[in-house]
Design a protein around this motif. Structure first.
Motif, short mmCIF file in Angstrom:
data_model
loop_
_atom_site.label_atom_id
_atom_site.label_comp_id
_atom_site.label_asym_id
_atom_site.label_seq_id
_atom_site.Cartn_x
_atom_site.Cartn_y
_atom_site.Cartn_z
N CYS A 457 0.93 -1.21 -0.04
CA CYS A 457 0.08 -0.04 0.20
C CYS A 457 0.86 1.25 0.14
O CYS A 457 2.13 1.17 0.16
CB CYS A 457 -1.07 0.08 1.06
SG CYS A 457 -0.15 0.27 2.62
N GLU A 460 -0.51 6.35 2.94
CA GLU A 460 -1.74 6.75 3.58
C GLU A 460 -2.85 6.57 2.61
O GLU A 460 -2.27 5.93 1.44
CB GLU A 460 -1.57 8.22 3.97
CG GLU A 460 -1.30 9.17 2.86
CD GLU A 460 -1.02 10.52 3.64
OE1 GLU A 460 -1.50 10.94 4.62
OE2 GLU A 460 -0.19 11.24 2.93
N GLY A 461 -3.92 6.80 2.78
CA GLY A 461 -5.04 6.67 1.82
C GLY A 461 -5.70 5.25 2.32
O GLY A 461 -5.60 4.62 3.33
N SER A 462 -6.59 4.75 1.24
CA SER A 462 -7.37 3.59 1.67
C SER A 462 -7.25 2.54 0.33
O SER A 462 -8.06 1.67 0.34
CB SER A 462 -8.97 4.11 1.66
OG SER A 462 -9.30 4.87 0.57
N ASP A 463 -6.25 2.85 -0.37
CA ASP A 463 -6.28 1.78 -1.33
C ASP A 463 -5.60 0.29 -0.95
O ASP A 463 -4.35 0.31 -0.79
CB ASP A 463 -5.39 2.36 -2.53
CG ASP A 463 -5.31 1.28 -3.80
OD1 ASP A 463 -5.78 0.19 -3.73
OD2 ASP A 463 -4.58 1.72 -4.87
N MET A 464 -6.28 -0.76 -1.00
CA MET A 464 -5.85 -2.03 -0.28
C MET A 464 -5.66 -3.05 -1.48
O MET A 464 -5.41 -3.86 -1.17
CB MET A 464 -6.88 -2.65 0.82
CG MET A 464 -6.99 -1.52 2.04
SD MET A 464 -7.77 -2.34 3.30
CE MET A 464 -9.33 -2.34 2.56
N SER A 465 -5.79 -2.51 -2.46
CA SER A 465 -5.39 -3.42 -3.65
C SER A 465 -4.25 -4.08 -3.72
O SER A 465 -4.15 -5.05 -4.27
CB SER A 465 -5.71 -2.56 -4.99
OG SER A 465 -4.88 -1.53 -5.09
N PRO A 503 -1.04 5.78 9.73
CA PRO A 503 -2.11 5.78 9.13
C PRO A 503 -2.86 4.48 9.16
O PRO A 503 -2.20 3.28 9.10
CB PRO A 503 -1.88 6.37 7.61
CG PRO A 503 -0.73 7.34 7.88
CD PRO A 503 -0.01 6.60 9.00
N GLY A 504 -3.86 4.25 9.31
CA GLY A 504 -4.62 3.00 9.47
C GLY A 504 -4.15 1.91 8.36
O GLY A 504 -4.30 0.65 8.32
N ILE A 505 -4.25 2.32 7.12
CA ILE A 505 -3.84 1.36 6.04
C ILE A 505 -2.43 0.66 6.34
O ILE A 505 -2.46 -0.60 6.13
CB ILE A 505 -3.52 2.42 4.79
CG1 ILE A 505 -3.31 1.42 3.24
CG2 ILE A 505 -2.62 3.38 4.69
CD1 ILE A 505 -4.58 1.20 2.56
N GLN A 506 -1.58 1.37 7.13
CA GLN A 506 -0.20 0.67 7.15
C GLN A 506 -0.52 -0.53 8.44
O GLN A 506 0.07 -1.39 8.28
CB GLN A 506 0.63 1.57 7.78
CG GLN A 506 1.36 2.54 6.61
CD GLN A 506 2.47 3.35 6.75
OE1 GLN A 506 3.65 2.83 7.20
NE2 GLN A 506 2.60 4.62 6.59
N ASN A 508 -3.12 -1.98 8.94
CA ASN A 508 -3.96 -2.99 8.27
C ASN A 508 -3.21 -3.84 7.47
O ASN A 508 -3.25 -5.06 7.01
CB ASN A 508 -5.15 -2.50 7.45
CG ASN A 508 -6.14 -1.76 8.17
OD1 ASN A 508 -6.36 -2.24 9.64
ND2 ASN A 508 -7.08 -0.81 7.73
#
Ligand code: BGC
Length: 729
Positions: A457, A460-465, A503-506, A508
């Motif tokens: 990823c 930051e951001g929300s891209d979990m692809s 950030p949450g994405i990391q 996750n």
């Protein structure tokens, strides 16, 4: 001699011929004492010339050497200083030649720049350097920085920053050496000595600048440029000591701070600038304002207009105005109107001239224009940068995963894995991302096994692809090295954060790769302590690598593979969560012991405390032995402790000596670092560490006036969980 007179052979001849002449004005006669030369020059100067000396301009606003060159042709050559932002000495020499040849008195310009953790060879940020507990090694890096800076035409660096910081939301926590006055003082003195060398006029020496004087690290709620509430007691026992240590080490200059210190901004503060620095500490160099900080006295609600801002600043003891260009338009009128005494102007000019004479600028005003291959990124410089990076990394957790075992196949995942720029951190001089070795590149050359990469990823951001690919790569490998952290722009000046968690994405991404069932080593690159409540429990090992500089990749590889044994110890507390801030080890005792006054929802202890860090070996500490358990104000006793390396890997251990003064008329912290020493202990070997206790230095405290007080009674000497009592009679 420091700067080589290559630029103008004609001028060189002119100066040499003059030097032999009997008509030489005394200020140009290098054989005379500096003070005599200063007085002679001062007596020849007009008020306009004096005011110009008190002014620092900036050279160009961008990196374009052509723009810099153009600026050099139009700036007034009488100015005292230039904030120099070029990669080489060409524009310097153009500008300096104008100062030497086209002005009435030929006073050289002093060229300043922010060489903070390297000029081109970027080494770890200061917060990381603090974690090395190795001021001598940090000093070696400062020598590299001084050489590269000087070769690029710089005489003066705006470093070290010795602001104590206890709030990791403040982005500038990255720029200082952490939360402890004693540790920061050690780095303050070591870096000043290293930048300046034995003699400022010698090759490889540049003037240091202690900043930001003072208390900037106390910025409320970690926001930048804001008010700071600092009692005189806290000023003296927490914020001033690293400046005093730097002044004692000979720092040529200081920079006044932006912050409003309990009602009086640092750049107009007579108490700190004059009463403390110049009267009490007898500092003879000069104080430059921080960028626009004179003008900002208006914003801060102190001065109603520019002229008054200048009046307040200069009368408080500020000597040079950094780039807001207010002295030239206002100072003459202020003197004519009797609002600024002539003696204050003369004092400021003397101080600036003193530093210029000490740098040898009158004799050697120009810089030899060397090719890059002779002055930047030299092999020895890279080695120092790597060593310092290795020693600053802190192993926070290790459940038998590290060092990696030979033959293990590695999944290298995460947004930091291939980033180069983010390894450099903020204020990285003329550093370039392409000079840096990424973690991926560093590790790939250090191991024979495959290193499988997936970004997973972004920061930051929300891209979990990318998670799926990351999990696949993890499944195919024996161990995961997950590279998380902060972008370089998330710390540094004007880079505060309200939340110190990643950030949450990391977070996750960590949860996702855990599903592969492989051990996970988390590497954290950051410019501040982080909230690790959702990271540390999930990881099998955690290594804080900070912003390690251009040799970050090779340094990480040495630690992961076990070529190097981690020896960093935290220079700053890692809070449990953001809500614990401020939390620091040297707090005062609470009124109701530790059973009350606690948070209801989180532990009251930090995640990792100051001084903490693991190693690949184990050290067994003996008991503290004392040459005597009592002493008088004039006597000394020696405390000793033997540390044995009981593991099978050589390691560097830092013994941290703390003092506790349980009862005193001004309450003292629960413990205070007073001495430390880092030494290599071979596997199976042992070392005896010593601390000679000098009561006035080690047991006394400073009161709210800055006076040292030594009170008889019991004290404790503390090393790790060992504690012995001593009595001062
Ligand atoms: C910073 C200083 C720096 C100066 C010159 C200011 O904004 O606060 O630390 O030295 O700029 O670049």
């Amino acid at each position: 001699m420091k700067k080589i007179l290559l630029f103008s052979a004609v001028l060189a001849f002119g100066i040499a011929a003059e030097a032999e002449s009997k008509d030489l004005p005394p200020y140009k006669d290098a054989s005379l004492p500096v003070e005599t030369r200063i007085e002679d020059l001062l007596s020849r100067m007009t008020l306009d010339e004096k005011i110009a000396q008190l002014s620092q301009y900036s050279l160009g606003s961008n990196d374009n050497v052509n723009n810099n060159g153009e600026m050099a042709k139009v700036l007034p050559p009488e100015i005292g200083s230039l904030l120099y932002t070029a990669d080489d000495a060409v524009s310097r020499n153009v500008m300096q030649r104008r100062a030497m040849e086209e002005t009435r008195l030929g006073i050289p310009i002093i060229f300043g720049y922010d060489t903070i953790h390297g000029f081109r060879t970027i080494y770890p940020i200061p917060l990381a350097q603090g974690a090395s507990w190795n001021p001598e090694l940090a000093g070696e890096a400062c020598r590299v920085a001084a050489q590269e800076s000087e070769d690029a035409g710089i005489d003066w660096t705006f470093s070290p920053m010795v602001d104590i910081a206890r709030d990791p939301r403040w982005g500038r926590i990255a720029e200082g050496y952490g939360e402890d006055p004693y540790l920061t003082s050690a780095f303050s003195a070591a870096s000043v000595r290293a930048y300046q060398g034995e003699d400022l006029s010698m090759p490889g020496s540049i003037a240091a600048c202690l900043k930001h004087y003072v208390g900037y690290g106390a910025s409320e709620a970690g926001r930048d440029y804001v008010f700071t509430e600092i009692s005189r007691q806290t000023l003296w026992d927490t914020y001033l000591p690293p400046f005093e240590a730097g002044v004692k080490a000979g720092a040529a200059t200081l920079m006044s701070s932006f912050n409003d210190i309990s009602g009086t901004p640092g750049s107009a503060n007579h108490y700190t600038l004059t009463e403390v620095l110049k009267d009490k500490w007898q500092h003879e160099g000069f104080v430059v304002s921080d960028w626009y900080s004179v003008h900002q006295l208006i914003n801060q609600g102190m001065a109603p207009d520019e002229a008054t801002a200048v009046e307040y600043a200069i009368n408080a003891g500020l000597d040079m105005d950094m780039v807001d260009n207010l002295f030239i338009p206002h100072l003459k009128n202020l003197v004519d109107e009797g609002r600024v005494p002539m003696e204050r102007i003369d004092d400021a000019v003397r101080r600036i001239l003193r530093v210029k004479f000490m740098l040898g600028l009158f004799e050697n005003p120009y810089t030899e224009e060397k090719p890059e291959s002779e002055r930047i990124l030299l092999p020895g410089s890279l080695e120092v940068a790597k060593e310092l990076a290795v020693e600053s990394m802190v192993l926070l957790k290790n459940e038998d995963v590290l060092p990696l075992k030979p033959g293990q196949e590695i999944a290298l995942i995460g947004p930091m894995a291939k980033s180069c720029r983010d390894l450099l951190g903020s204020w990285c001089g003329r550093g370039r991302a392409e000079d840096a070795v990424s973690i991926f590149d560093g590790l790939s050359v250090a191991v024979d096994t495959p290193v499988r990469y997936a970004a997973g990823c972004d920061f930051e951001g929300s891209d979990m692809s990318g998670f799926e690919e990351a999990v696949k790569v993890a499944s195919e490998s024996d161990v995961v090295v997950l590279c998380l952290g902060e972008k370089y722009s998330w710390s540094g000046e004007n880079a505060s954060r309200s939340n110190i968690a990643l950030p949450g994405i990391q977070e996750n991404l960590l949860k996702a790769v855990k599903k592969a069932g492989k051990p996970v080593v988390v590497l954290l690159a950051s410019g501040r302590p982080l909230d690790l409540t959702r990271i540390a429990p999930e990881a099998d090992a955690v290594l804080e690598i900070w912003q390690p500089g251009i040799m970050g990749g090779p340094a990480v590889a040495e630690i992961l593979t076990g070529k190097a044994n981690p020896s960093g110890r935290l220079s700053v507390t890692f809070p449990y969560t953001t809500g614990q801030i401020p939390i620091y080890y040297n707090q005062r005792n609470p009124a109701r012991g530790s059973s009350q006054g606690r948070y209801q929802d989180i532990p009251s202890t930090p995640m990792y405390e100051f001084g903490y860090g693991l190693s690949y070996t184990d050290y067994e500490y003996g008991e503290i032995e004392l040459s005597s358990d009592s002493l008088t104000a004039d006597s000394r006793i020696t405390a000793r402790i033997t540390v044995k390396n009981i593991g099978d890997m050589d390691g560097k251990e830092t013994v941290q000596w703390y003092i506790r003064d349980p009862y005193s008329t001004v309450t003292r912290p629960v413990k205070e670092l007073r001495h430390f020493e880092k030494r290599l202990i071979p596997a199976g070997g042992s070392c005896t560490f010593e601390f000679e206790i000098d009561p006035m230095r080690d047991l006394s405290f400073v009161d709210c006036k800055g006076d040292r007080i030594l009170e008889p009674g019991d004290y404790y000497v503390i090393v790790k969980d060992r504690k012995v009592r001593i009595t001062l009679k």
